[in-house]
Design a protein around this motif. Structure first.
Motif, PDB file in Angstrom:
ATOM      1  N   GLY A  10       2.545   9.674   1.168  1.00 47.97           N
ATOM      2  CA  GLY A  10       2.321  10.794   2.077  1.00 47.97           C
ATOM      3  C   GLY A  10       1.632  10.350   3.353  1.00 47.97           C
ATOM      4  N   LYS A  11       0.642   9.470   3.205  1.00 43.24           N
ATOM      5  CA  LYS A  11      -0.093   8.947   4.356  1.00 43.24           C
ATOM      6  C   LYS A  11       0.834   8.113   5.246  1.00 43.24           C
ATOM      7  CE  LYS A  11      -4.580   8.866   5.410  1.00 43.24           C
ATOM      8  NZ  LYS A  11      -5.189   9.962   6.155  1.00 43.24           N
ATOM      9  N   ILE A  12       1.716   7.341   4.631  1.00 45.21           N
ATOM     10  CA  ILE A  12       2.687   6.534   5.388  1.00 45.21           C
ATOM     11  C   ILE A  12       3.610   7.456   6.189  1.00 45.21           C
ATOM     12  CG2 ILE A  12       4.709   5.025   5.163  1.00 45.21           C
ATOM     13  CD1 ILE A  12       3.208   3.708   2.741  1.00 45.21           C
ATOM     14  N   ARG A  13       4.124   8.503   5.545  1.00 50.38           N
ATOM     15  CA  ARG A  13       4.996   9.463   6.241  1.00 50.38           C
ATOM     16  C   ARG A  13       4.255  10.140   7.394  1.00 50.38           C
ATOM     17  NH1 ARG A  13       7.009  10.442   1.179  1.00 50.38           N
ATOM     18  NH2 ARG A  13       5.602  12.174   0.818  1.00 50.38           N
ATOM     19  N   GLU A  14       3.007  10.499   7.150  1.00 54.65           N
ATOM     20  CA  GLU A  14       2.194  11.196   8.141  1.00 54.65           C
ATOM     21  C   GLU A  14       1.990  10.338   9.408  1.00 54.65           C
ATOM     22  OE1 GLU A  14      -2.519  12.377   8.418  1.00 54.65           O
ATOM     23  OE2 GLU A  14      -1.547  12.498   6.464  1.00 54.65           O
ATOM     24  N   HIS A  15       1.729   9.054   9.224  1.00 56.70           N
ATOM     25  CA  HIS A  15       1.394   8.194  10.362  1.00 56.70           C
ATOM     26  C   HIS A  15       2.572   7.394  10.927  1.00 56.70           C
ATOM     27  CE1 HIS A  15      -2.939   8.833  10.505  1.00 56.70           C
ATOM     28  NE2 HIS A  15      -2.894   8.902   9.196  1.00 56.70           N
ATOM     29  N   TYR A  16       3.564   7.082  10.083  1.00 57.86           N
ATOM     30  CA  TYR A  16       4.657   6.211  10.544  1.00 57.86           C
ATOM     31  C   TYR A  16       6.041   6.839  10.431  1.00 57.86           C
ATOM     32  CZ  TYR A  16       1.424   2.437  11.278  1.00 57.86           C
ATOM     33  OH  TYR A  16       0.393   1.675  11.773  1.00 57.86           O
ATOM     34  N   GLY A  17       6.163   7.928   9.724  1.00 62.41           N
ATOM     35  CA  GLY A  17       7.463   8.583   9.596  1.00 62.41           C
ATOM     36  C   GLY A  17       8.339   7.963   8.518  1.00 62.41           C
ATOM     37  N   GLU A  47      -3.259  -7.050   2.207  1.00 62.81           N
ATOM     38  CA  GLU A  47      -2.323  -5.949   2.496  1.00 62.81           C
ATOM     39  C   GLU A  47      -3.003  -4.598   2.321  1.00 62.81           C
ATOM     40  OE1 GLU A  47       1.836  -8.159   1.189  1.00 62.81           O
ATOM     41  OE2 GLU A  47       0.825  -6.845  -0.246  1.00 62.81           O
ATOM     42  N   ILE A  48      -3.844  -4.488   1.302  1.00 60.09           N
ATOM     43  CA  ILE A  48      -4.576  -3.239   1.075  1.00 60.09           C
ATOM     44  C   ILE A  48      -5.523  -2.976   2.245  1.00 60.09           C
ATOM     45  CG2 ILE A  48      -6.326  -2.120  -0.372  1.00 60.09           C
ATOM     46  CD1 ILE A  48      -4.955  -3.495  -2.795  1.00 60.09           C
ATOM     47  N   GLN A  49      -6.244  -4.013   2.660  1.00 62.91           N
ATOM     48  CA  GLN A  49      -7.183  -3.855   3.772  1.00 62.91           C
ATOM     49  C   GLN A  49      -6.465  -3.488   5.071  1.00 62.91           C
ATOM     50  OE1 GLN A  49      -9.033  -7.723   3.312  1.00 62.91           O
ATOM     51  NE2 GLN A  49     -10.819  -6.826   2.312  1.00 62.91           N
ATOM     52  N   LYS A  50      -5.366  -4.164   5.361  1.00 60.80           N
ATOM     53  CA  LYS A  50      -4.613  -3.878   6.583  1.00 60.80           C
ATOM     54  C   LYS A  50      -3.983  -2.485   6.515  1.00 60.80           C
ATOM     55  CE  LYS A  50      -1.350  -5.789   9.890  1.00 60.80           C
ATOM     56  NZ  LYS A  50      -0.443  -6.886  10.218  1.00 60.80           N
ATOM     57  N   SER A  51      -3.470  -2.111   5.342  1.00 67.94           N
ATOM     58  CA  SER A  51      -2.891  -0.772   5.167  1.00 67.94           C
ATOM     59  C   SER A  51      -3.935   0.298   5.435  1.00 67.94           C
ATOM     60  CB  SER A  51      -2.349  -0.599   3.744  1.00 67.94           C
ATOM     61  OG  SER A  51      -1.274  -1.459   3.505  1.00 67.94           O
ATOM     62  N   ALA A  52      -5.129   0.101   4.898  1.00 64.16           N
ATOM     63  CA  ALA A  52      -6.208   1.075   5.108  1.00 64.16           C
ATOM     64  C   ALA A  52      -6.517   1.206   6.597  1.00 64.16           C
ATOM     65  CB  ALA A  52      -7.450   0.664   4.325  1.00 64.16           C
ATOM     66  N   ASP A  53      -6.544   0.083   7.305  1.00 69.04           N
ATOM     67  CA  ASP A  53      -6.793   0.119   8.753  1.00 69.04           C
ATOM     68  C   ASP A  53      -5.667   0.854   9.482  1.00 69.04           C
ATOM     69  OD1 ASP A  53      -9.144  -1.298   8.434  1.00 69.04           O
ATOM     70  OD2 ASP A  53      -8.260  -3.223   9.006  1.00 69.04           O
ATOM     71  N   LEU A  54      -4.426   0.509   9.161  1.00 68.72           N
ATOM     72  CA  LEU A  54      -3.269   1.108   9.836  1.00 68.72           C
ATOM     73  C   LEU A  54      -3.154   2.610   9.573  1.00 68.72           C
ATOM     74  CD1 LEU A  54      -0.576  -1.630   9.096  1.00 68.72           C
ATOM     75  CD2 LEU A  54      -1.543  -1.091  11.335  1.00 68.72           C
ATOM     76  N   LEU A  55      -3.583   3.035   8.386  1.00 68.52           N
ATOM     77  CA  LEU A  55      -3.429   4.435   7.988  1.00 68.52           C
ATOM     78  C   LEU A  55      -4.720   5.240   8.121  1.00 68.52           C
ATOM     79  CD1 LEU A  55      -1.217   3.797   4.844  1.00 68.52           C
ATOM     80  CD2 LEU A  55      -0.459   4.696   7.051  1.00 68.52           C
ATOM     81  N   PHE A  56      -5.759   4.607   8.689  1.00 72.40           N
ATOM     82  CA  PHE A  56      -7.047   5.275   8.892  1.00 72.40           C
ATOM     83  C   PHE A  56      -7.629   5.816   7.585  1.00 72.40           C
ATOM     84  CE2 PHE A  56      -4.494   5.595  12.744  1.00 72.40           C
ATOM     85  CZ  PHE A  56      -5.312   4.927  13.645  1.00 72.40           C
ATOM     86  N   ILE A  57      -7.524   5.006   6.541  1.00 71.78           N
ATOM     87  CA  ILE A  57      -8.099   5.362   5.244  1.00 71.78           C
ATOM     88  C   ILE A  57      -9.509   4.776   5.197  1.00 71.78           C
ATOM     89  CG2 ILE A  57      -7.940   5.048   2.741  1.00 71.78           C
ATOM     90  CD1 ILE A  57      -4.865   4.707   3.150  1.00 71.78           C
ATOM     91  N   PRO A  58     -10.525   5.609   5.020  1.00 70.98           N
ATOM     92  CA  PRO A  58     -11.888   5.083   4.958  1.00 70.98           C
ATOM     93  C   PRO A  58     -12.069   4.174   3.730  1.00 70.98           C
ATOM     94  CG  PRO A  58     -11.872   7.501   4.848  1.00 70.98           C
ATOM     95  CD  PRO A  58     -10.454   7.044   4.869  1.00 70.98           C
ATOM     96  N   LYS A  59     -12.935   3.179   3.867  1.00 63.30           N
ATOM     97  CA  LYS A  59     -13.151   2.212   2.779  1.00 63.30           C
ATOM     98  C   LYS A  59     -13.459   2.885   1.454  1.00 63.30           C
ATOM     99  CE  LYS A  59     -14.729  -1.930   5.292  1.00 63.30           C
ATOM    100  NZ  LYS A  59     -13.626  -1.913   6.170  1.00 63.30           N
ATOM    101  N   GLU A  60     -14.254   3.945   1.487  1.00 65.94           N
ATOM    102  CA  GLU A  60     -14.641   4.622   0.244  1.00 65.94           C
ATOM    103  C   GLU A  60     -13.481   5.387  -0.405  1.00 65.94           C
ATOM    104  OE1 GLU A  60     -15.870   7.129   3.775  1.00 65.94           O
ATOM    105  OE2 GLU A  60     -16.186   5.050   3.203  1.00 65.94           O
ATOM    106  N   ALA A  61     -12.365   5.567   0.316  1.00 63.50           N
ATOM    107  CA  ALA A  61     -11.216   6.296  -0.227  1.00 63.50           C
ATOM    108  C   ALA A  61     -10.064   5.372  -0.637  1.00 63.50           C
ATOM    109  CB  ALA A  61     -10.717   7.316   0.789  1.00 63.50           C
ATOM    110  N   ILE A  62     -10.203   4.072  -0.431  1.00 66.04           N
ATOM    111  CA  ILE A  62      -9.108   3.130  -0.733  1.00 66.04           C
ATOM    112  C   ILE A  62      -8.647   3.257  -2.183  1.00 66.04           C
ATOM    113  CG2 ILE A  62      -8.568   0.670  -1.027  1.00 66.04           C
ATOM    114  CD1 ILE A  62     -10.078   0.166   1.596  1.00 66.04           C
ATOM    115  N   ALA A  63      -9.573   3.386  -3.111  1.00 61.79           N
ATOM    116  CA  ALA A  63      -9.209   3.480  -4.536  1.00 61.79           C
ATOM    117  C   ALA A  63      -8.299   4.679  -4.805  1.00 61.79           C
ATOM    118  CB  ALA A  63     -10.458   3.557  -5.403  1.00 61.79           C
TER     119      ALA A  63
END
Length: 71
Positions: A10-17, A47-63
């Motif tokens: 959902g986050k990928i669709r929201e930010h990248y289509g 990849e997880i760290q870069k994905s979180a950055d690209l999708l604006f996912i806060p560190k505490e929400a990565i899990a």
């Protein structure tokens, strides 16, 4: 048990289509991303760290996005 990536999708669709556009931004192929999202391959820590950055996912929400178990 595999992970549920529906929230991540959902986050990928929201930010990248599309997954393809996100895979390009992440620096992996579309097929590689698809394998990760279907549980056939694992995301690497970078990849997880870069994905979180690209999708604006806060560190505490990565899990919530990457380690949410399917039930």
């Amino acid at each position: 048990m595999s992970c549920d990536y529906s929230k991540l999708r959902g986050k990928i669709r929201e930010h990248y289509g599309t997954q393809e556009k996100f895979a390009l931004a992440l620096g992996i192929g579309r097929v590689s991303l698809s394998k990760r999202l279907t549980g056939k391959a694992d995301f690497t820590l970078p990849e997880i760290q870069k994905s979180a950055d690209l999708l604006f996912i806060p560190k505490e929400a990565i899990a919530d996005y990457f380690f949410n178990q399917k039930v």
